[in-house]
Design a protein around this motif. Structure first.
Motif, PDB file in Angstrom:
ATOM      1  N   UNK A  65       0.829  -1.207   0.000  1.00  0.00           N
ATOM      2  CA  UNK A  65       0.000   0.000   0.000  1.00  0.00           C
ATOM      3  C   UNK A  65       0.862   1.254   0.000  1.00  0.00           C
ATOM      4  N   UNK A  66       1.932   1.222   0.793  1.00  0.00           N
ATOM      5  CA  UNK A  66       2.836   2.368   0.846  1.00  0.00           C
ATOM      6  C   UNK A  66       3.505   2.602  -0.516  1.00  0.00           C
ATOM      7  N   UNK A  67       3.862   1.525  -1.190  1.00  0.00           N
ATOM      8  CA  UNK A  67       4.530   1.646  -2.490  1.00  0.00           C
ATOM      9  C   UNK A  67       3.572   2.102  -3.584  1.00  0.00           C
ATOM     10  N   UNK A  68       2.336   1.636  -3.526  1.00  0.00           N
ATOM     11  CA  UNK A  68       1.391   1.903  -4.603  1.00  0.00           C
ATOM     12  C   UNK A  68       0.627   3.212  -4.437  1.00  0.00           C
ATOM     13  N   UNK A  70       1.467   5.875  -2.200  1.00  0.00           N
ATOM     14  CA  UNK A  70       2.228   7.037  -1.772  1.00  0.00           C
ATOM     15  C   UNK A  70       3.334   7.316  -2.786  1.00  0.00           C
ATOM     16  N   UNK A  71       4.152   8.305  -2.487  1.00  0.00           N
ATOM     17  CA  UNK A  71       5.262   8.650  -3.375  1.00  0.00           C
ATOM     18  C   UNK A  71       6.568   8.636  -2.566  1.00  0.00           C
ATOM     19  N   UNK A  72       7.041   7.430  -2.241  1.00  0.00           N
ATOM     20  CA  UNK A  72       8.230   7.339  -1.392  1.00  0.00           C
ATOM     21  C   UNK A  72       9.494   7.821  -2.088  1.00  0.00           C
ATOM     22  N   UNK A  73      10.343   8.534  -1.352  1.00  0.00           N
ATOM     23  CA  UNK A  73      11.663   8.924  -1.853  1.00  0.00           C
ATOM     24  C   UNK A  73      12.626   7.778  -1.571  1.00  0.00           C
ATOM     25  N   UNK A  74      13.910   7.958  -1.943  1.00  0.00           N
ATOM     26  CA  UNK A  74      14.880   6.858  -1.867  1.00  0.00           C
ATOM     27  C   UNK A  74      14.982   6.261  -0.465  1.00  0.00           C
ATOM     28  N   UNK A  75      15.075   7.121   0.564  1.00  0.00           N
ATOM     29  CA  UNK A  75      15.191   6.608   1.925  1.00  0.00           C
ATOM     30  C   UNK A  75      13.970   5.790   2.323  1.00  0.00           C
ATOM     31  N   UNK A  76      12.792   6.279   1.925  1.00  0.00           N
ATOM     32  CA  UNK A  76      11.556   5.557   2.228  1.00  0.00           C
ATOM     33  C   UNK A  76      11.507   4.220   1.495  1.00  0.00           C
ATOM     34  N   UNK A  77      11.937   4.231   0.235  1.00  0.00           N
ATOM     35  CA  UNK A  77      11.949   2.990  -0.540  1.00  0.00           C
ATOM     36  C   UNK A  77      12.839   1.940   0.109  1.00  0.00           C
ATOM     37  N   UNK A  78      13.976   2.386   0.629  1.00  0.00           N
ATOM     38  CA  UNK A  78      14.879   1.451   1.306  1.00  0.00           C
ATOM     39  C   UNK A  78      14.207   0.855   2.542  1.00  0.00           C
ATOM     40  N   UNK A  79      13.527   1.696   3.307  1.00  0.00           N
ATOM     41  CA  UNK A  79      12.879   1.215   4.519  1.00  0.00           C
ATOM     42  C   UNK A  79      11.771   0.208   4.191  1.00  0.00           C
ATOM     43  N   UNK A  80      10.973   0.518   3.190  1.00  0.00           N
ATOM     44  CA  UNK A  80       9.858  -0.363   2.829  1.00  0.00           C
ATOM     45  C   UNK A  80      10.366  -1.671   2.226  1.00  0.00           C
ATOM     46  N   UNK A  81      11.324  -1.575   1.305  1.00  0.00           N
ATOM     47  CA  UNK A  81      11.862  -2.791   0.679  1.00  0.00           C
ATOM     48  C   UNK A  81      12.596  -3.655   1.696  1.00  0.00           C
ATOM     49  N   UNK A  82      13.251  -3.017   2.661  1.00  0.00           N
ATOM     50  CA  UNK A  82      13.911  -3.774   3.726  1.00  0.00           C
ATOM     51  C   UNK A  82      12.887  -4.537   4.557  1.00  0.00           C
TER      52      UNK A  82
END
Length: 218
Positions: A65-68, A70-82
């Protein structure tokens, strides 16, 4: 929009903590059941593995849900993918706790051929690694994540001590062989839990630095 996103990231961290607490409880209780030869308690741990699986699915859904949406920046993408990577290893740790409980049921009617002191130490060490890794992820603590990787040496040393002791018992009496094999398998499950904790720590390091196993990813 960003405020809502930050709230959902906090929710993600909290849910990861909840999953970690469930797994830590499973490791502790399966160890207690093993030591006390308590088959009833072991069955409760086996049945409780479904709750861990449900928590994994909840986190996966939240991450997507966060990925689809929202508009995550690089730091957010790392946190979510982790988080998505971590729950796979966390679920497997839960499976190993259940595996230990299953063997505990089988061993509950047999007198032990050896004290289980090292196994209890392995349980304490691996739960510490799990707890520290999740704390490191939530707190973005790079040094704590690195310390988890180093601490795996303690788990490996305990595993080899158990292996050496059980081999010696089999040499003394071949009839010890079957139980020695089962106890060795239990020790191997704890050793694998330690390995999964190392995987978790490596992903935490990635979430902070963008580097995974010396390779920059994001």
């Amino acid at each position: 929009m960003r405020s809502r996103f930050d709230e959902q990231l906090v929710q993600l961290n909290n849910t990861l903590l909840e999953m970690g607490a469930l797994i830590e409880h499973a490791i502790n209780e399966s160890t207690k059941a093993l030591i006390a030869q308590d088959a009833e308690s072991a069955h409760i741990i086996i049945e409780g593995d479904e709750e861990i699986d449900n928590k994994e699915r909840e986190i996966e859904s939240l991450c997507l849900k966060l990925l689809l949406h929202q508009q995550p920046v690089a730091n957010d993408l790392r946190q979510i993918s982790t988080a998505l990577k971590m729950i796979t290893d966390m679920e497997r740790i839960g499976d190993h706790a259940s595996d230990i409980a299953q063997l505990s049921v089988y061993l509950s009617t047999q007198p032990y051929i050896n004290k289980l002191d090292h196994i209890q130490e392995m349980a304490k060490a691996t739960t510490r690694m799990l707890r520290d890794t999740i704390d490191a992820f939530v707190k973005k603590d790079l040094q704590l994540a690195k310390s988890v990787i180093l601490y795996d040496d303690v788990v490996d040393e305990l595993y080899y001590a158990i292996k050496k002791g059980l081999i010696s018992l089999v040499h003394e009496d071949v009839q010890n062989g079957e139980q020695a094999f089962d106890l060795m398998q239990i020790a191997k499950y704890y050793e694998r839990i330690g390995d999964h904790a190392v995987n978790l720590a490596e992903w935490v390091i990635f979430s902070i630095t963008g580097v995974h196993k010396n390779q920059r990813v994001l």
